[in-house]
Design a protein around this motif. Structure first.
Motif, PDB file in Angstrom:
ATOM      1  N   SER A 149     -13.250  -9.397   1.794  1.00 45.68           N
ATOM      2  CA  SER A 149     -12.223  -9.345   2.844  1.00 45.68           C
ATOM      3  C   SER A 149     -11.013  -8.515   2.433  1.00 45.68           C
ATOM      4  O   SER A 149     -10.226  -8.100   3.276  1.00 45.68           O
ATOM      5  CB  SER A 149     -11.783 -10.758   3.221  1.00 45.68           C
ATOM      6  N   LEU A 150     -10.837  -8.255   1.131  1.00 41.94           N
ATOM      7  CA  LEU A 150      -9.715  -7.444   0.666  1.00 41.94           C
ATOM      8  C   LEU A 150     -10.114  -5.997   0.399  1.00 41.94           C
ATOM      9  O   LEU A 150      -9.253  -5.133   0.265  1.00 41.94           O
ATOM     10  CB  LEU A 150      -9.129  -8.034  -0.619  1.00 41.94           C
ATOM     11  N   GLN A 151     -11.423  -5.720   0.300  1.00 35.01           N
ATOM     12  CA  GLN A 151     -11.881  -4.363   0.006  1.00 35.01           C
ATOM     13  C   GLN A 151     -11.653  -3.449   1.199  1.00 35.01           C
ATOM     14  O   GLN A 151     -11.770  -3.868   2.349  1.00 35.01           O
ATOM     15  CB  GLN A 151     -13.367  -4.353  -0.340  1.00 35.01           C
ATOM     16  N   ARG A 152     -11.348  -2.211   0.912  1.00 33.63           N
ATOM     17  CA  ARG A 152     -11.248  -1.191   1.948  1.00 33.63           C
ATOM     18  C   ARG A 152     -12.624  -0.546   2.066  1.00 33.63           C
ATOM     19  O   ARG A 152     -13.076   0.135   1.151  1.00 33.63           O
ATOM     20  CB  ARG A 152     -10.181  -0.157   1.609  1.00 33.63           C
ATOM     21  N   ILE A 153     -13.298  -0.793   3.180  1.00 32.51           N
ATOM     22  CA  ILE A 153     -14.671  -0.353   3.388  1.00 32.51           C
ATOM     23  C   ILE A 153     -14.715   1.151   3.628  1.00 32.51           C
ATOM     24  O   ILE A 153     -13.907   1.694   4.382  1.00 32.51           O
ATOM     25  CB  ILE A 153     -15.295  -1.114   4.568  1.00 32.51           C
ATOM     26  N   SER A 154     -15.676   1.816   3.004  1.00 32.58           N
ATOM     27  CA  SER A 154     -15.880   3.248   3.249  1.00 32.58           C
ATOM     28  C   SER A 154     -16.402   3.415   4.666  1.00 32.58           C
ATOM     29  O   SER A 154     -17.301   2.703   5.096  1.00 32.58           O
ATOM     30  CB  SER A 154     -16.885   3.816   2.251  1.00 32.58           C
ATOM     31  N   TYR A 203      -5.257  -8.023  -7.393  1.00 28.68           N
ATOM     32  CA  TYR A 203      -6.284  -6.988  -7.304  1.00 28.68           C
ATOM     33  C   TYR A 203      -5.585  -5.668  -7.012  1.00 28.68           C
ATOM     34  O   TYR A 203      -4.527  -5.648  -6.385  1.00 28.68           O
ATOM     35  CB  TYR A 203      -7.285  -7.272  -6.181  1.00 28.68           C
ATOM     36  N   SER A 204      -6.187  -4.571  -7.434  1.00 29.71           N
ATOM     37  CA  SER A 204      -5.652  -3.263  -7.055  1.00 29.71           C
ATOM     38  C   SER A 204      -6.819  -2.328  -6.759  1.00 29.71           C
ATOM     39  O   SER A 204      -7.896  -2.469  -7.314  1.00 29.71           O
ATOM     40  CB  SER A 204      -4.756  -2.678  -8.137  1.00 29.71           C
ATOM     41  N   GLN A 205      -6.566  -1.410  -5.841  1.00 28.37           N
ATOM     42  CA  GLN A 205      -7.573  -0.451  -5.416  1.00 28.37           C
ATOM     43  C   GLN A 205      -6.920   0.913  -5.255  1.00 28.37           C
ATOM     44  O   GLN A 205      -5.824   1.013  -4.735  1.00 28.37           O
ATOM     45  CB  GLN A 205      -8.172  -0.860  -4.059  1.00 28.37           C
ATOM     46  N   THR A 206      -7.611   1.943  -5.694  1.00 27.91           N
ATOM     47  CA  THR A 206      -7.179   3.314  -5.479  1.00 27.91           C
ATOM     48  C   THR A 206      -8.282   4.010  -4.700  1.00 27.91           C
ATOM     49  O   THR A 206      -9.457   3.826  -4.998  1.00 27.91           O
ATOM     50  CB  THR A 206      -6.929   4.024  -6.825  1.00 27.91           C
ATOM     51  N   ASN A 207      -7.901   4.794  -3.706  1.00 30.00           N
ATOM     52  CA  ASN A 207      -8.917   5.424  -2.880  1.00 30.00           C
ATOM     53  C   ASN A 207      -8.444   6.765  -2.353  1.00 30.00           C
ATOM     54  O   ASN A 207      -7.308   7.179  -2.589  1.00 30.00           O
ATOM     55  CB  ASN A 207      -9.301   4.501  -1.718  1.00 30.00           C
ATOM     56  N   MET A 208      -9.356   7.443  -1.619  1.00 32.86           N
ATOM     57  CA  MET A 208      -9.013   8.741  -1.037  1.00 32.86           C
ATOM     58  C   MET A 208      -9.686   8.907   0.318  1.00 32.86           C
ATOM     59  O   MET A 208     -10.700   8.276   0.608  1.00 32.86           O
ATOM     60  CB  MET A 208      -9.406   9.882  -1.958  1.00 32.86           C
ATOM     61  N   ASP A 209      -9.071   9.744   1.144  1.00 29.95           N
ATOM     62  CA  ASP A 209      -9.565  10.088   2.478  1.00 29.95           C
ATOM     63  C   ASP A 209      -9.641  11.607   2.582  1.00 29.95           C
ATOM     64  O   ASP A 209      -8.892  12.328   1.913  1.00 29.95           O
ATOM     65  CB  ASP A 209      -8.614   9.584   3.566  1.00 29.95           C
ATOM     66  N   LEU A 210     -10.521  12.092   3.432  1.00 29.92           N
ATOM     67  CA  LEU A 210     -10.686  13.518   3.669  1.00 29.92           C
ATOM     68  C   LEU A 210     -10.941  13.720   5.155  1.00 29.92           C
ATOM     69  O   LEU A 210     -11.717  12.962   5.751  1.00 29.92           O
ATOM     70  CB  LEU A 210     -11.882  14.020   2.865  1.00 29.92           C
ATOM     71  N   PHE A 218      -6.104  15.807   3.137  1.00 34.10           N
ATOM     72  CA  PHE A 218      -6.539  14.990   2.003  1.00 34.10           C
ATOM     73  C   PHE A 218      -5.515  13.891   1.800  1.00 34.10           C
ATOM     74  O   PHE A 218      -4.315  14.143   1.825  1.00 34.10           O
ATOM     75  CB  PHE A 218      -6.630  15.852   0.736  1.00 34.10           C
ATOM     76  N   GLY A 219      -5.992  12.675   1.613  1.00 37.67           N
ATOM     77  CA  GLY A 219      -5.080  11.557   1.390  1.00 37.67           C
ATOM     78  C   GLY A 219      -5.504  10.734   0.193  1.00 37.67           C
ATOM     79  O   GLY A 219      -6.687  10.653  -0.138  1.00 37.67           O
ATOM     80  N   ALA A 220      -4.539  10.128  -0.468  1.00 38.65           N
ATOM     81  CA  ALA A 220      -4.792   9.218  -1.579  1.00 38.65           C
ATOM     82  C   ALA A 220      -3.962   7.962  -1.356  1.00 38.65           C
ATOM     83  O   ALA A 220      -2.862   8.029  -0.800  1.00 38.65           O
ATOM     84  CB  ALA A 220      -4.412   9.868  -2.902  1.00 38.65           C
ATOM     85  N   SER A 221      -4.506   6.817  -1.772  1.00 39.03           N
ATOM     86  CA  SER A 221      -3.782   5.564  -1.581  1.00 39.03           C
ATOM     87  C   SER A 221      -3.968   4.648  -2.781  1.00 39.03           C
ATOM     88  O   SER A 221      -4.962   4.735  -3.498  1.00 39.03           O
ATOM     89  CB  SER A 221      -4.258   4.848  -0.308  1.00 39.03           C
ATOM     90  N   HIS A 222      -2.988   3.774  -2.970  1.00 41.17           N
ATOM     91  CA  HIS A 222      -3.082   2.739  -3.994  1.00 41.17           C
ATOM     92  C   HIS A 222      -2.623   1.437  -3.350  1.00 41.17           C
ATOM     93  O   HIS A 222      -1.547   1.372  -2.750  1.00 41.17           O
ATOM     94  CB  HIS A 222      -2.210   3.058  -5.207  1.00 41.17           C
ATOM     95  N   LEU A 223      -3.451   0.421  -3.440  1.00 40.10           N
ATOM     96  CA  LEU A 223      -3.213  -0.856  -2.789  1.00 40.10           C
ATOM     97  C   LEU A 223      -3.162  -1.962  -3.834  1.00 40.10           C
ATOM     98  O   LEU A 223      -4.046  -2.043  -4.681  1.00 40.10           O
ATOM     99  CB  LEU A 223      -4.331  -1.130  -1.784  1.00 40.10           C
ATOM    100  N   LYS A 224      -2.104  -2.773  -3.780  1.00 41.31           N
ATOM    101  CA  LYS A 224      -1.970  -3.935  -4.660  1.00 41.31           C
ATOM    102  C   LYS A 224      -1.996  -5.187  -3.790  1.00 41.31           C
ATOM    103  O   LYS A 224      -1.238  -5.275  -2.823  1.00 41.31           O
ATOM    104  CB  LYS A 224      -0.651  -3.900  -5.424  1.00 41.31           C
ATOM    105  N   SER A 225      -2.874  -6.132  -4.138  1.00 33.11           N
ATOM    106  CA  SER A 225      -2.956  -7.415  -3.444  1.00 33.11           C
ATOM    107  C   SER A 225      -2.592  -8.513  -4.430  1.00 33.11           C
ATOM    108  O   SER A 225      -3.098  -8.525  -5.552  1.00 33.11           O
ATOM    109  CB  SER A 225      -4.368  -7.667  -2.922  1.00 33.11           C
ATOM    110  N   GLU A 276       0.843  -1.195   0.000  1.00 32.26           N
ATOM    111  CA  GLU A 276       0.000   0.000   0.000  1.00 32.26           C
ATOM    112  C   GLU A 276       0.881   1.249   0.000  1.00 32.26           C
ATOM    113  O   GLU A 276       1.773   1.384   0.827  1.00 32.26           O
ATOM    114  CB  GLU A 276      -0.919   0.013   1.219  1.00 32.26           C
ATOM    115  N   PHE A 277       0.604   2.126  -0.948  1.00 32.66           N
ATOM    116  CA  PHE A 277       1.309   3.401  -1.056  1.00 32.66           C
ATOM    117  C   PHE A 277       0.320   4.502  -0.724  1.00 32.66           C
ATOM    118  O   PHE A 277      -0.806   4.501  -1.234  1.00 32.66           O
ATOM    119  CB  PHE A 277       1.847   3.591  -2.479  1.00 32.66           C
ATOM    120  N   LYS A 278       0.732   5.455   0.135  1.00 26.21           N
ATOM    121  CA  LYS A 278      -0.159   6.539   0.551  1.00 26.21           C
ATOM    122  C   LYS A 278       0.547   7.878   0.442  1.00 26.21           C
ATOM    123  O   LYS A 278       1.745   7.976   0.674  1.00 26.21           O
ATOM    124  CB  LYS A 278      -0.613   6.356   2.003  1.00 26.21           C
TER     125      LYS A 278
END
Length: 162
Positions: free
Chosen positions: A102-107, A66-73, A51-58, A34-36
């Motif tokens: 189980s791998l998803q980052r829940i909002s 799998y890969s996920q990109t997300n953001m936080d505020l 403000f945050g952004a992340s990219h997760l590789k599983s 995970e990169f943030k």
């Protein structure tokens, strides 16, 4: 590992981070990288915005990826010079349904408090709740302590129950 710069002379106050860990989903083991990145801005003496952004590789041992990109505020309200309240939204981008749950980052939303003792010890606590479900439920807790070392170096430790 996270590197931050929030000194007065910082051009862009913020943080860069990397986390590697393992997770198991029904007997299938995944390695995650995970990169943030995060930026912060002080709106006034008592209000800060982040403000945050992340990219997760599983990646599973069988080669499944799998890969996920997300953001936080988030917002921190300074009620007193050494005490504040925070509200943040995490993982605000809805994830692809093909990623196992189980791998998803829940909002979720986090509400917490931060207390600074004599500019050398910082104590934090947050309660985490689901954001996009029919019945909002408590998902977990986070707590942490930060110790000021020499100069602008801080040692932070935390605990999370999800």
């Amino acid at each position: 590992m996270t590197f931050t710069d929030a000194t007065d002379s910082a051009v862009l106050p913020g943080a860069l981070g990397y986390r590697r860990h393992q997770i198991s989903d029904n007997g299938v083991h995944f390695k995650e990288d995970e990169f943030k990145g995060a930026l912060a801005y002080q709106l006034s003496n008592r209000v800060s915005l982040g403000f945050g952004a992340s990219h997760l590789k599983s990646e599973g041992h069988s080669g499944v990826r799998y890969s996920q990109t997300n953001m936080d505020l988030g917002v921190l309200f300074g009620l007193r010079p050494n005490w504040g309240l925070s509200v943040s939204g995490e993982n605000l981008i809805e994830q692809d349904d093909t990623i196992p749950l189980s791998l998803q980052r829940i909002s979720r939303v986090a509400m917490g408090t931060q207390y600074v003792y004599q500019r050398s010890v910082t104590l934090r606590y947050e309660a985490l709740m689901s954001l996009y479900t029919e019945n909002t439920q408590l998902l977990g807790h986070r707590a942490g302590v930060g110790l000021a070392m020499k100069g602008n170096f801080f040692l932070n430790a935390g605990y999370s129950i999800d």
